[in-house]
Design an enzyme around this catalytic site. Structure first.
Site, short mmCIF file in Angstrom:
data_model
loop_
_atom_site.label_atom_id
_atom_site.label_comp_id
_atom_site.label_asym_id
_atom_site.label_seq_id
_atom_site.Cartn_x
_atom_site.Cartn_y
_atom_site.Cartn_z
N SER A 23 0.83 -1.20 0.00
CA SER A 23 0.00 0.00 0.00
C SER A 23 0.87 1.25 0.00
O SER A 23 0.35 2.36 -0.04
CB SER A 23 -0.93 0.01 1.22
OG SER A 23 -0.18 -0.11 2.41
N ASN A 110 -2.08 -2.01 13.35
CA ASN A 110 -3.54 -1.83 13.38
C ASN A 110 -3.95 -0.56 14.13
O ASN A 110 -4.82 0.18 13.67
CB ASN A 110 -4.22 -3.05 13.99
CG ASN A 110 -4.01 -4.30 13.16
OD1 ASN A 110 -3.43 -4.22 12.08
ND2 ASN A 110 -4.45 -5.44 13.65
N THR A 155 -39.96 25.03 -9.96
CA THR A 155 -40.21 23.70 -9.40
C THR A 155 -40.53 22.84 -10.61
O THR A 155 -41.16 23.32 -11.57
CB THR A 155 -41.38 23.71 -8.39
OG1 THR A 155 -42.55 24.13 -9.07
CG2 THR A 155 -41.12 24.65 -7.23
N HIS A 156 -40.05 21.61 -10.60
CA HIS A 156 -40.17 20.73 -11.78
C HIS A 156 -39.50 21.36 -13.01
O HIS A 156 -39.91 21.09 -14.13
CB HIS A 156 -41.62 20.39 -12.11
CG HIS A 156 -42.43 20.00 -10.92
ND1 HIS A 156 -42.68 18.70 -10.58
CD2 HIS A 156 -43.03 20.76 -9.96
CE1 HIS A 156 -43.41 18.66 -9.47
NE2 HIS A 156 -43.63 19.90 -9.07
N SER A 277 -14.08 24.90 -28.01
CA SER A 277 -14.16 23.63 -28.72
C SER A 277 -13.08 23.61 -29.79
O SER A 277 -12.73 24.64 -30.35
CB SER A 277 -15.54 23.52 -29.36
OG SER A 277 -15.49 22.63 -30.46
N LYS A 283 -18.17 27.98 -29.49
CA LYS A 283 -18.43 27.40 -28.18
C LYS A 283 -17.63 28.02 -27.05
O LYS A 283 -16.47 28.36 -27.19
CB LYS A 283 -18.11 25.90 -28.22
CG LYS A 283 -18.99 25.15 -29.20
CD LYS A 283 -20.24 24.67 -28.55
CE LYS A 283 -19.94 23.37 -27.85
NZ LYS A 283 -21.15 22.71 -27.43
N ASN A 285 -17.48 26.58 -23.29
CA ASN A 285 -18.07 25.50 -22.48
C ASN A 285 -17.82 25.65 -20.98
O ASN A 285 -16.73 26.04 -20.57
CB ASN A 285 -17.51 24.16 -22.94
CG ASN A 285 -17.87 23.86 -24.39
OD1 ASN A 285 -18.92 24.27 -24.86
ND2 ASN A 285 -16.99 23.16 -25.08
N GLU A 290 -19.15 21.45 -15.23
CA GLU A 290 -19.45 20.08 -15.67
C GLU A 290 -18.63 19.07 -14.89
O GLU A 290 -19.11 18.00 -14.52
CB GLU A 290 -19.18 19.94 -17.17
CG GLU A 290 -20.16 20.70 -18.03
CD GLU A 290 -19.73 20.72 -19.49
OE1 GLU A 290 -20.21 19.88 -20.25
OE2 GLU A 290 -18.90 21.58 -19.86
N GLN A 322 -7.35 -2.13 4.36
CA GLN A 322 -6.34 -1.33 3.66
C GLN A 322 -6.96 -0.61 2.46
O GLN A 322 -6.44 0.40 1.99
CB GLN A 322 -5.21 -2.24 3.22
CG GLN A 322 -4.10 -1.56 2.46
CD GLN A 322 -2.89 -2.46 2.31
OE1 GLN A 322 -2.22 -2.78 3.28
NE2 GLN A 322 -2.63 -2.92 1.10
N LYS A 325 -8.05 3.49 2.01
CA LYS A 325 -7.26 4.71 1.83
C LYS A 325 -7.49 5.42 0.50
O LYS A 325 -7.65 6.64 0.46
CB LYS A 325 -5.78 4.39 1.99
CG LYS A 325 -5.42 4.29 3.45
CD LYS A 325 -4.08 3.65 3.65
CE LYS A 325 -4.11 2.88 4.95
NZ LYS A 325 -5.07 1.75 4.95
N1 ARG Z 1 -1.21 -1.19 5.47
C1 ARG Z 1 -2.11 -1.70 6.44
C2 ARG Z 1 -3.47 -1.02 6.28
O1 ARG Z 1 -3.53 -0.04 5.66
C3 ARG Z 1 -1.61 -1.42 7.81
C4 ARG Z 1 -2.14 -2.39 8.83
C5 ARG Z 1 -1.66 -3.74 8.53
N2 ARG Z 1 -1.92 -4.62 9.60
C6 ARG Z 1 -1.68 -5.94 9.46
N3 ARG Z 1 -1.92 -6.66 10.48
N4 ARG Z 1 -1.24 -6.44 8.35
O2 ARG Z 1 -4.49 -1.48 6.75
#
Ligand code: ARG
Length: 457
Positions: A23, A110, A155-156, A277, A283, A285, A290, A322, A325
Protein backbone atom coordinates in the site's frame (compact mmCIF):
# COMPACT_ATOMS: atom_id res chain seq x y z
CA UNK A 1 14.49 -8.10 1.75
CA UNK A 2 13.99 -9.43 5.26
CA UNK A 3 10.52 -8.96 6.65
CA UNK A 4 9.75 -8.11 10.28
CA UNK A 5 7.90 -11.43 10.48
CA UNK A 6 10.66 -13.52 8.88
CA UNK A 7 11.19 -15.43 12.13
CA UNK A 8 8.10 -17.50 11.52
CA UNK A 9 8.47 -17.99 7.77
CA UNK A 10 10.52 -20.56 5.84
CA UNK A 11 9.93 -19.04 2.39
CA UNK A 12 10.42 -15.58 1.02
CA UNK A 13 7.31 -13.66 0.03
CA UNK A 14 6.23 -14.23 -3.55
CA UNK A 15 6.96 -11.23 -5.76
CA UNK A 16 3.36 -11.11 -6.93
CA UNK A 17 2.17 -11.01 -3.33
CA UNK A 18 4.53 -8.17 -2.53
CA UNK A 19 3.14 -6.18 -5.39
CA UNK A 20 -0.47 -7.14 -4.74
CA UNK A 21 -0.48 -6.43 -1.01
CA UNK A 22 1.63 -3.29 -0.91
CA UNK A 23 0.00 0.00 0.00
CA UNK A 24 3.06 2.24 0.19
CA UNK A 25 2.44 3.56 -3.33
CA UNK A 26 -0.57 5.40 -1.92
CA UNK A 27 -0.34 5.39 1.88
CA UNK A 28 2.96 7.28 1.79
CA UNK A 29 0.61 10.23 1.83
CA UNK A 30 0.26 9.48 5.54
CA UNK A 31 4.01 9.79 6.15
CA UNK A 32 3.92 13.19 7.90
CA UNK A 33 1.33 11.83 10.32
CA UNK A 34 3.17 8.55 10.77
CA UNK A 35 6.25 10.44 11.85
CA UNK A 36 4.41 12.74 14.23
CA UNK A 37 2.86 9.62 15.67
CA UNK A 38 6.23 7.85 15.94
CA UNK A 39 7.63 10.79 17.85
CA UNK A 40 4.70 10.83 20.25
CA UNK A 41 4.96 7.07 20.69
CA UNK A 42 8.68 7.34 21.46
CA UNK A 43 7.91 9.86 24.20
CA UNK A 44 5.26 7.60 25.67
CA UNK A 45 7.66 4.66 25.60
CA UNK A 46 10.23 6.72 27.50
CA UNK A 47 7.61 7.70 30.05
CA UNK A 48 6.79 4.01 30.48
CA UNK A 49 10.45 3.25 31.14
CA UNK A 50 10.89 1.28 27.89
CA UNK A 51 13.29 3.73 26.25
CA UNK A 52 16.05 5.75 27.88
CA UNK A 53 16.23 9.50 27.41
CA UNK A 54 19.29 8.90 25.23
CA UNK A 55 17.39 6.50 22.96
CA UNK A 56 14.45 8.85 22.81
CA UNK A 57 16.71 11.66 21.63
CA UNK A 58 18.35 9.53 18.94
CA UNK A 59 15.05 8.23 17.62
CA UNK A 60 13.43 11.63 17.45
CA UNK A 61 16.46 13.18 15.75
CA UNK A 62 16.49 10.47 13.13
CA UNK A 63 12.74 10.65 12.61
CA UNK A 64 13.01 14.36 11.95
CA UNK A 65 15.76 13.69 9.41
CA UNK A 66 13.63 11.09 7.67
CA UNK A 67 10.72 13.52 7.62
CA UNK A 68 12.88 16.06 5.84
CA UNK A 69 14.07 13.50 3.31
CA UNK A 70 10.48 12.51 2.60
CA UNK A 71 9.52 16.15 2.12
CA UNK A 72 12.44 16.69 -0.22
CA UNK A 73 11.64 13.55 -2.15
CA UNK A 74 14.97 11.87 -1.47
CA UNK A 75 13.56 9.11 0.75
CA UNK A 76 13.49 5.80 -1.04
CA UNK A 77 10.14 3.98 -0.72
CA UNK A 78 10.28 0.21 -1.09
CA UNK A 79 7.28 -1.83 -2.11
CA UNK A 80 8.79 -4.94 -0.48
CA UNK A 81 8.28 -3.09 2.80
CA UNK A 82 4.55 -3.01 2.17
CA UNK A 83 3.39 0.21 3.68
CA UNK A 84 4.40 3.62 4.94
CA UNK A 85 4.74 2.34 8.52
CA UNK A 86 7.22 -0.43 7.75
CA UNK A 87 9.20 1.73 5.35
CA UNK A 88 9.87 4.33 8.00
CA UNK A 89 10.56 1.78 10.71
CA UNK A 90 12.95 -0.20 8.50
CA UNK A 91 14.89 2.94 7.72
CA UNK A 92 15.20 3.77 11.42
CA UNK A 93 16.49 0.27 12.09
CA UNK A 94 18.96 0.58 9.25
CA UNK A 95 20.27 3.80 10.73
CA UNK A 96 20.01 3.15 14.48
CA UNK A 97 20.17 -0.63 14.84
CA UNK A 98 18.73 -1.92 18.11
CA UNK A 99 17.44 1.47 19.16
CA UNK A 100 15.39 1.52 15.97
CA UNK A 101 14.16 -1.99 16.73
CA UNK A 102 12.55 -0.70 19.92
CA UNK A 103 10.20 1.77 18.20
CA UNK A 104 7.42 -0.71 17.53
CA UNK A 105 7.20 -1.85 21.18
CA UNK A 106 3.62 -1.80 22.46
CA UNK A 107 2.17 -0.96 19.07
CA UNK A 108 0.65 -2.71 16.10
CA UNK A 109 0.14 -1.39 12.62
CA UNK A 110 -3.54 -1.83 13.38
CA UNK A 111 -3.65 0.95 15.95
CA UNK A 112 -0.97 2.81 14.05
CA UNK A 113 -2.84 3.04 10.76
CA UNK A 114 -6.06 4.09 12.48
CA UNK A 115 -4.12 6.82 14.29
CA UNK A 116 -2.51 8.09 11.08
CA UNK A 117 -5.84 8.18 9.34
CA UNK A 118 -7.48 10.10 12.15
CA UNK A 119 -4.64 12.60 12.26
CA UNK A 120 -4.86 13.04 8.50
CA UNK A 121 -8.61 13.39 8.44
CA UNK A 122 -8.63 15.94 11.25
CA UNK A 123 -6.35 18.18 9.20
CA UNK A 124 -8.32 17.68 6.02
CA UNK A 125 -11.65 18.36 7.70
CA UNK A 126 -10.24 21.65 8.96
CA UNK A 127 -9.06 22.47 5.45
CA UNK A 128 -12.38 21.56 3.85
CA UNK A 129 -14.26 23.61 6.42
CA UNK A 130 -12.11 26.61 5.49
CA UNK A 131 -12.84 26.12 1.80
CA UNK A 132 -16.55 25.76 2.52
CA UNK A 133 -16.47 28.99 4.47
CA UNK A 134 -14.89 30.76 1.49
CA UNK A 135 -17.64 29.40 -0.71
CA UNK A 136 -20.37 30.55 1.68
CA UNK A 137 -18.82 33.99 1.90
CA UNK A 138 -18.90 34.32 -1.87
CA UNK A 139 -22.55 33.26 -1.84
CA UNK A 140 -23.33 35.88 0.79
CA UNK A 141 -21.51 38.55 -1.21
CA UNK A 142 -23.50 37.59 -4.28
CA UNK A 143 -26.66 37.77 -2.22
CA UNK A 144 -25.70 41.23 -1.06
CA UNK A 145 -25.52 42.40 -4.68
CA UNK A 146 -28.74 40.75 -5.76
CA UNK A 147 -31.32 41.68 -3.13
CA UNK A 148 -33.13 43.83 -5.67
CA UNK A 149 -32.86 41.41 -8.56
CA UNK A 150 -35.86 39.24 -9.25
CA UNK A 151 -35.78 35.86 -10.93
CA UNK A 152 -38.20 33.04 -11.54
CA UNK A 153 -37.93 30.23 -9.03
CA UNK A 154 -38.47 26.81 -10.58
CA UNK A 155 -40.21 23.70 -9.40
CA UNK A 156 -40.17 20.73 -11.78
CA UNK A 157 -37.92 23.05 -13.82
CA UNK A 158 -41.06 24.98 -14.67
CA UNK A 159 -41.30 28.64 -13.80
CA UNK A 160 -42.93 28.85 -10.39
CA UNK A 161 -42.94 32.17 -8.52
CA UNK A 162 -40.74 35.27 -8.52
CA UNK A 163 -37.99 35.27 -5.89
CA UNK A 164 -35.19 37.64 -5.06
CA UNK A 165 -31.96 36.39 -6.59
CA UNK A 166 -30.34 36.87 -3.18
CA UNK A 167 -32.85 34.44 -1.75
CA UNK A 168 -31.59 31.77 -4.10
CA UNK A 169 -27.93 32.32 -3.22
CA UNK A 170 -28.76 32.35 0.47
CA UNK A 171 -30.49 28.99 0.02
CA UNK A 172 -27.22 27.45 -1.13
CA UNK A 173 -25.36 29.20 1.63
CA UNK A 174 -27.77 27.57 4.08
CA UNK A 175 -27.15 24.16 2.52
CA UNK A 176 -23.38 24.51 2.79
CA UNK A 177 -23.71 25.74 6.34
CA UNK A 178 -25.46 22.50 7.32
CA UNK A 179 -22.67 20.61 5.59
CA UNK A 180 -20.23 22.45 7.78
CA UNK A 181 -22.21 21.46 10.86
CA UNK A 182 -21.98 17.85 9.71
CA UNK A 183 -18.21 18.11 9.36
CA UNK A 184 -17.84 19.72 12.75
CA UNK A 185 -19.95 17.04 14.36
CA UNK A 186 -17.91 14.34 12.63
CA UNK A 187 -14.67 16.01 13.70
CA UNK A 188 -15.49 15.20 17.32
CA UNK A 189 -15.74 11.52 16.46
CA UNK A 190 -12.53 11.55 14.43
CA UNK A 191 -10.78 13.25 17.31
CA UNK A 192 -10.17 10.03 19.31
CA UNK A 193 -6.76 8.45 19.75
CA UNK A 194 -6.58 4.72 18.89
CA UNK A 195 -2.86 4.31 19.68
CA UNK A 196 -2.34 2.02 22.66
CA UNK A 197 -5.00 -0.38 21.40
CA UNK A 198 -2.37 -2.64 19.85
CA UNK A 199 -3.46 -5.20 17.30
CA UNK A 200 -6.84 -5.71 18.96
CA UNK A 201 -6.57 -6.39 22.69
CA UNK A 202 -4.65 -3.41 24.03
CA UNK A 203 -0.94 -3.51 24.93
CA UNK A 204 1.02 -5.14 27.74
CA UNK A 205 3.13 -2.16 28.66
CA UNK A 206 2.04 0.68 30.92
CA UNK A 207 1.50 3.27 28.22
CA UNK A 208 0.04 6.55 29.36
CA UNK A 209 -2.42 6.96 26.52
CA UNK A 210 -3.63 10.28 27.89
CA UNK A 211 -0.08 11.56 27.58
CA UNK A 212 0.09 10.34 23.94
CA UNK A 213 -3.27 11.94 23.19
CA UNK A 214 -2.10 15.24 24.57
CA UNK A 215 1.10 15.12 22.51
CA UNK A 216 -0.84 14.35 19.36
CA UNK A 217 -3.59 16.87 20.02
CA UNK A 218 -6.41 14.34 20.40
CA UNK A 219 -9.27 15.40 22.57
CA UNK A 220 -10.33 11.91 23.59
CA UNK A 221 -9.15 8.30 23.60
CA UNK A 222 -10.92 5.46 21.89
CA UNK A 223 -12.47 3.56 24.78
CA UNK A 224 -12.25 0.01 23.52
CA UNK A 225 -9.27 -1.54 21.74
CA UNK A 226 -11.36 -3.85 19.56
CA UNK A 227 -13.50 -0.93 18.44
CA UNK A 228 -10.42 1.23 17.89
CA UNK A 229 -8.77 -1.16 15.46
CA UNK A 230 -11.83 -2.70 13.79
CA UNK A 231 -13.98 0.15 12.56
CA UNK A 232 -13.72 2.75 9.83
CA UNK A 233 -16.94 4.59 10.58
CA UNK A 234 -15.13 7.89 10.86
CA UNK A 235 -13.99 7.46 7.25
CA UNK A 236 -17.39 6.25 6.07
CA UNK A 237 -19.07 9.23 7.64
CA UNK A 238 -16.60 11.50 5.96
CA UNK A 239 -17.22 9.82 2.62
CA UNK A 240 -20.94 10.27 3.12
CA UNK A 241 -20.60 13.95 3.95
CA UNK A 242 -18.32 14.40 0.91
CA UNK A 243 -20.87 12.68 -1.28
CA UNK A 244 -23.55 14.94 0.11
CA UNK A 245 -21.50 18.08 -0.44
CA UNK A 246 -20.82 16.79 -3.96
CA UNK A 247 -24.52 16.39 -4.52
CA UNK A 248 -25.09 19.98 -3.38
CA UNK A 249 -22.31 21.27 -5.62
CA UNK A 250 -23.66 19.25 -8.53
CA UNK A 251 -27.06 20.87 -8.21
CA UNK A 252 -25.58 24.34 -8.08
CA UNK A 253 -23.40 23.43 -11.09
CA UNK A 254 -26.41 22.20 -12.99
CA UNK A 255 -28.36 25.39 -12.24
CA UNK A 256 -25.49 27.54 -13.45
CA UNK A 257 -24.96 25.41 -16.54
CA UNK A 258 -28.61 25.81 -17.44
CA UNK A 259 -28.61 29.52 -16.67
CA UNK A 260 -25.55 29.93 -18.85
CA UNK A 261 -27.25 28.46 -21.91
CA UNK A 262 -28.33 30.71 -24.74
CA UNK A 263 -31.89 29.60 -24.05
CA UNK A 264 -31.88 30.86 -20.44
CA UNK A 265 -29.19 33.51 -20.74
CA UNK A 266 -29.45 34.41 -17.03
CA UNK A 267 -25.72 34.48 -16.32
CA UNK A 268 -22.39 34.64 -18.03
CA UNK A 269 -19.41 32.67 -16.85
CA UNK A 270 -15.95 34.24 -16.85
CA UNK A 271 -13.87 33.36 -19.94
CA UNK A 272 -10.94 32.30 -17.82
CA UNK A 273 -12.98 29.47 -16.33
CA UNK A 274 -14.36 28.13 -19.59
CA UNK A 275 -12.83 26.29 -22.49
CA UNK A 276 -13.53 26.33 -26.19
CA UNK A 277 -14.16 23.63 -28.72
CA UNK A 278 -11.55 22.32 -31.08
CA UNK A 279 -14.10 22.20 -33.88
CA UNK A 280 -16.96 24.62 -33.18
CA UNK A 281 -15.60 28.16 -32.97
CA UNK A 282 -18.68 29.61 -31.26
CA UNK A 283 -18.43 27.40 -28.18
CA UNK A 284 -17.62 28.52 -24.66
CA UNK A 285 -18.07 25.50 -22.48
CA UNK A 286 -18.70 25.47 -18.73
CA UNK A 287 -16.18 22.68 -18.11
CA UNK A 288 -15.41 23.54 -14.49
CA UNK A 289 -19.07 23.22 -13.60
CA UNK A 290 -19.45 20.08 -15.67
CA UNK A 291 -16.53 18.49 -13.89
CA UNK A 292 -17.81 19.46 -10.48
CA UNK A 293 -21.05 17.78 -11.45
CA UNK A 294 -19.19 14.80 -12.93
CA UNK A 295 -16.81 14.28 -10.03
CA UNK A 296 -19.76 13.90 -7.71
CA UNK A 297 -19.99 10.42 -9.21
CA UNK A 298 -16.71 9.32 -7.74
CA UNK A 299 -17.60 10.77 -4.35
CA UNK A 300 -20.65 8.50 -4.32
CA UNK A 301 -18.54 5.63 -5.63
CA UNK A 302 -15.96 6.01 -2.88
CA UNK A 303 -18.66 5.80 -0.23
CA UNK A 304 -20.21 2.69 -1.75
CA UNK A 305 -16.78 1.19 -2.22
CA UNK A 306 -15.81 1.39 1.45
CA UNK A 307 -19.27 0.48 2.71
CA UNK A 308 -18.92 -2.68 0.66
CA UNK A 309 -15.40 -3.37 1.89
CA UNK A 310 -16.60 -3.16 5.49
CA UNK A 311 -19.74 -5.19 5.00
CA UNK A 312 -19.80 -8.36 7.12
CA UNK A 313 -16.12 -8.15 8.01
CA UNK A 314 -15.51 -10.31 11.04
CA UNK A 315 -14.32 -8.31 14.03
CA UNK A 316 -11.69 -6.93 14.35
CA UNK A 317 -8.98 -5.77 11.90
CA UNK A 318 -8.86 -7.41 8.46
CA UNK A 319 -6.51 -6.60 5.66
CA UNK A 320 -9.50 -5.69 3.51
CA UNK A 321 -9.50 -2.44 5.45
CA UNK A 322 -6.34 -1.33 3.66
CA UNK A 323 -8.75 -0.58 0.81
CA UNK A 324 -10.07 2.39 2.80
CA UNK A 325 -7.26 4.71 1.83
CA UNK A 326 -7.63 5.32 -1.88
CA UNK A 327 -11.33 6.21 -1.66
CA UNK A 328 -10.57 8.48 1.28
CA UNK A 329 -7.70 10.31 -0.41
CA UNK A 330 -9.62 10.51 -3.65
CA UNK A 331 -12.66 12.05 -2.01
CA UNK A 332 -10.58 14.52 -0.01
CA UNK A 333 -8.61 15.74 -3.02
CA UNK A 334 -11.52 15.93 -5.42
CA UNK A 335 -13.85 17.54 -2.94
CA UNK A 336 -11.34 20.28 -2.20
CA UNK A 337 -10.95 20.94 -5.92
CA UNK A 338 -14.69 20.98 -6.44
CA UNK A 339 -15.29 23.53 -3.68
CA UNK A 340 -12.46 25.73 -4.92
CA UNK A 341 -13.77 25.51 -8.48
CA UNK A 342 -17.25 26.53 -7.45
CA UNK A 343 -15.92 29.45 -5.42
CA UNK A 344 -14.01 30.71 -8.45
CA UNK A 345 -17.00 30.38 -10.74
CA UNK A 346 -19.25 32.29 -8.36
CA UNK A 347 -16.66 35.01 -7.88
CA UNK A 348 -16.59 35.62 -11.63
CA UNK A 349 -20.29 35.18 -12.30
CA UNK A 350 -22.04 37.95 -14.23
CA UNK A 351 -25.75 38.09 -13.57
CA UNK A 352 -28.03 39.36 -16.30
CA UNK A 353 -30.68 40.80 -14.04
CA UNK A 354 -32.84 42.19 -16.87
CA UNK A 355 -33.23 38.80 -18.46
CA UNK A 356 -34.10 37.29 -15.12
CA UNK A 357 -36.60 40.06 -14.36
CA UNK A 358 -38.14 39.66 -17.80
CA UNK A 359 -38.72 35.97 -17.14
CA UNK A 360 -40.41 36.63 -13.80
CA UNK A 361 -43.73 38.05 -14.94
CA UNK A 362 -46.81 36.66 -16.64
CA UNK A 363 -48.00 33.33 -15.23
CA UNK A 364 -45.53 33.47 -12.36
CA UNK A 365 -47.94 36.06 -10.95
CA UNK A 366 -51.05 33.97 -11.30
CA UNK A 367 -50.78 32.63 -7.74
CA UNK A 368 -50.86 36.24 -6.65
CA UNK A 369 -54.05 36.71 -8.64
CA UNK A 370 -55.57 33.76 -6.80
CA UNK A 371 -54.42 35.19 -3.48
CA UNK A 372 -55.92 38.55 -4.42
CA UNK A 373 -59.30 36.84 -4.71
CA UNK A 374 -58.72 35.08 -1.39
CA UNK A 375 -58.14 38.47 0.21
CA UNK A 376 -61.50 39.56 -1.27
CA UNK A 377 -63.20 36.66 0.49
CA UNK A 378 -63.14 33.95 -2.22
CA UNK A 379 -62.25 30.50 -0.78
CA UNK A 380 -58.74 29.47 -1.88
CA UNK A 381 -59.77 26.43 -3.94
CA UNK A 382 -62.34 28.51 -5.87
CA UNK A 383 -59.81 31.29 -6.37
CA UNK A 384 -57.26 28.75 -7.61
CA UNK A 385 -59.81 27.42 -10.10
CA UNK A 386 -60.65 30.90 -11.40
CA UNK A 387 -56.94 31.73 -11.78
CA UNK A 388 -56.44 28.45 -13.65
CA UNK A 389 -59.22 29.36 -16.09
CA UNK A 390 -57.53 32.72 -16.68
CA UNK A 391 -54.31 30.87 -17.63
CA UNK A 392 -56.20 28.63 -20.04
CA UNK A 393 -57.91 31.67 -21.54
CA UNK A 394 -54.65 33.58 -21.98
CA UNK A 395 -52.90 30.59 -23.52
CA UNK A 396 -55.64 30.34 -26.05
CA UNK A 397 -55.54 34.06 -26.80
CA UNK A 398 -51.73 34.04 -26.80
CA UNK A 399 -51.74 36.96 -24.39
CA UNK A 400 -49.79 37.79 -21.26
CA UNK A 401 -51.38 38.20 -17.87
CA UNK A 402 -50.27 41.82 -17.71
CA UNK A 403 -52.27 42.51 -20.90
CA UNK A 404 -55.64 41.49 -19.43
CA UNK A 405 -58.19 44.29 -19.37
CA UNK A 406 -60.27 44.85 -16.26
CA UNK A 407 -63.27 43.72 -18.24
CA UNK A 408 -61.59 40.47 -19.07
CA UNK A 409 -60.69 40.00 -15.40
CA UNK A 410 -64.27 40.70 -14.41
CA UNK A 411 -65.59 38.16 -16.80
CA UNK A 412 -63.92 35.59 -14.51
CA UNK A 413 -65.00 37.13 -11.19
CA UNK A 414 -66.61 40.38 -10.20
CA UNK A 415 -64.34 40.55 -7.20
CA UNK A 416 -61.66 41.91 -9.53
CA UNK A 417 -61.02 45.62 -9.35
CA UNK A 418 -58.44 48.13 -10.63
CA UNK A 419 -56.11 47.28 -7.79
CA UNK A 420 -55.52 43.89 -9.41
CA UNK A 421 -52.86 45.60 -11.56
CA UNK A 422 -50.85 46.42 -8.46
CA UNK A 423 -50.50 42.69 -8.01
CA UNK A 424 -48.97 42.19 -11.42
CA UNK A 425 -45.40 43.02 -10.58
CA UNK A 426 -42.74 40.45 -9.73
CA UNK A 427 -41.29 42.71 -7.02
CA UNK A 428 -44.67 43.09 -5.45
CA UNK A 429 -45.24 39.37 -5.63
CA UNK A 430 -41.95 38.70 -3.87
CA UNK A 431 -42.64 41.32 -1.24
CA UNK A 432 -45.92 39.72 -0.29
CA UNK A 433 -43.91 36.78 1.09
CA UNK A 434 -43.18 38.45 4.40
CA UNK A 435 -43.31 35.23 6.32
CA UNK A 436 -40.17 34.25 8.26
CA UNK A 437 -37.89 32.61 5.69
CA UNK A 438 -39.78 34.14 2.76
CA UNK A 439 -38.56 36.20 -0.18
CA UNK A 440 -39.87 39.70 0.63
CA UNK A 441 -37.22 42.40 0.57
CA UNK A 442 -37.54 42.98 4.31
CA UNK A 443 -37.18 39.33 5.09
CA UNK A 444 -34.31 38.72 2.67
CA UNK A 445 -32.49 41.72 4.13
CA UNK A 446 -32.95 40.26 7.59
CA UNK A 447 -31.68 36.86 6.45
CA UNK A 448 -28.76 38.53 4.75
CA UNK A 449 -27.79 40.36 7.92
CA UNK A 450 -27.88 37.09 9.86
CA UNK A 451 -25.76 35.39 7.20
CA UNK A 452 -23.22 38.23 7.17
CA UNK A 453 -22.94 38.11 10.93
CA UNK A 454 -22.56 34.32 10.93
CA UNK A 455 -19.86 34.45 8.24
CA UNK A 456 -18.04 37.31 9.90
CA UNK A 457 -18.63 39.69 6.99
N1 ARG B 1 -1.21 -1.19 5.47
C1 ARG B 1 -2.11 -1.70 6.44
C2 ARG B 1 -3.47 -1.02 6.28
O1 ARG B 1 -3.53 -0.04 5.66
C3 ARG B 1 -1.61 -1.42 7.81
C4 ARG B 1 -2.14 -2.39 8.83
C5 ARG B 1 -1.66 -3.74 8.53
N2 ARG B 1 -1.92 -4.62 9.60
C6 ARG B 1 -1.68 -5.94 9.46
N3 ARG B 1 -1.92 -6.66 10.48
N4 ARG B 1 -1.24 -6.44 8.35
O2 ARG B 1 -4.49 -1.48 6.75
Amino acid sequence: MEKPWSGRFKEETDKFVEEFTQSVSFDKKLAPYDIIQDIAHVKTLTKAGILTKEEEKKLIEELIKIKKEIEEGTFEWKKELEDVHMNIEAELIKRLGDTGRKLHTARSRNDQVATDERLYLKEEIKEIRKLLKELRRVLVKLAEKTVDFIMPSYTHLQRAQPVRVAHYFLAYREIFLKDDERLLDLYRRVDELPLGSGAVAGVDFPLDRFFTAENLGFNRLTRNSVYATAERNFILEFLFISALIGQHLSRLSEDLIIWNTEEFNFVELPDKLCTGSSIMPQKKNPDVLELIRGKTGRLYGNLISLLTVMKALPMAYNRDMQEDKEPLFDSVENLKGMIKGMTLVLEGLRIKEHVMREASGNFLLITDVANYLVEKGVPFRTAHHIAGSIVAYLLEKEKRLEEMTLEEFRSFSEKFDKDIYEMLSPERSADRKKVYGGTSREEVMRQLEVAKREEGL
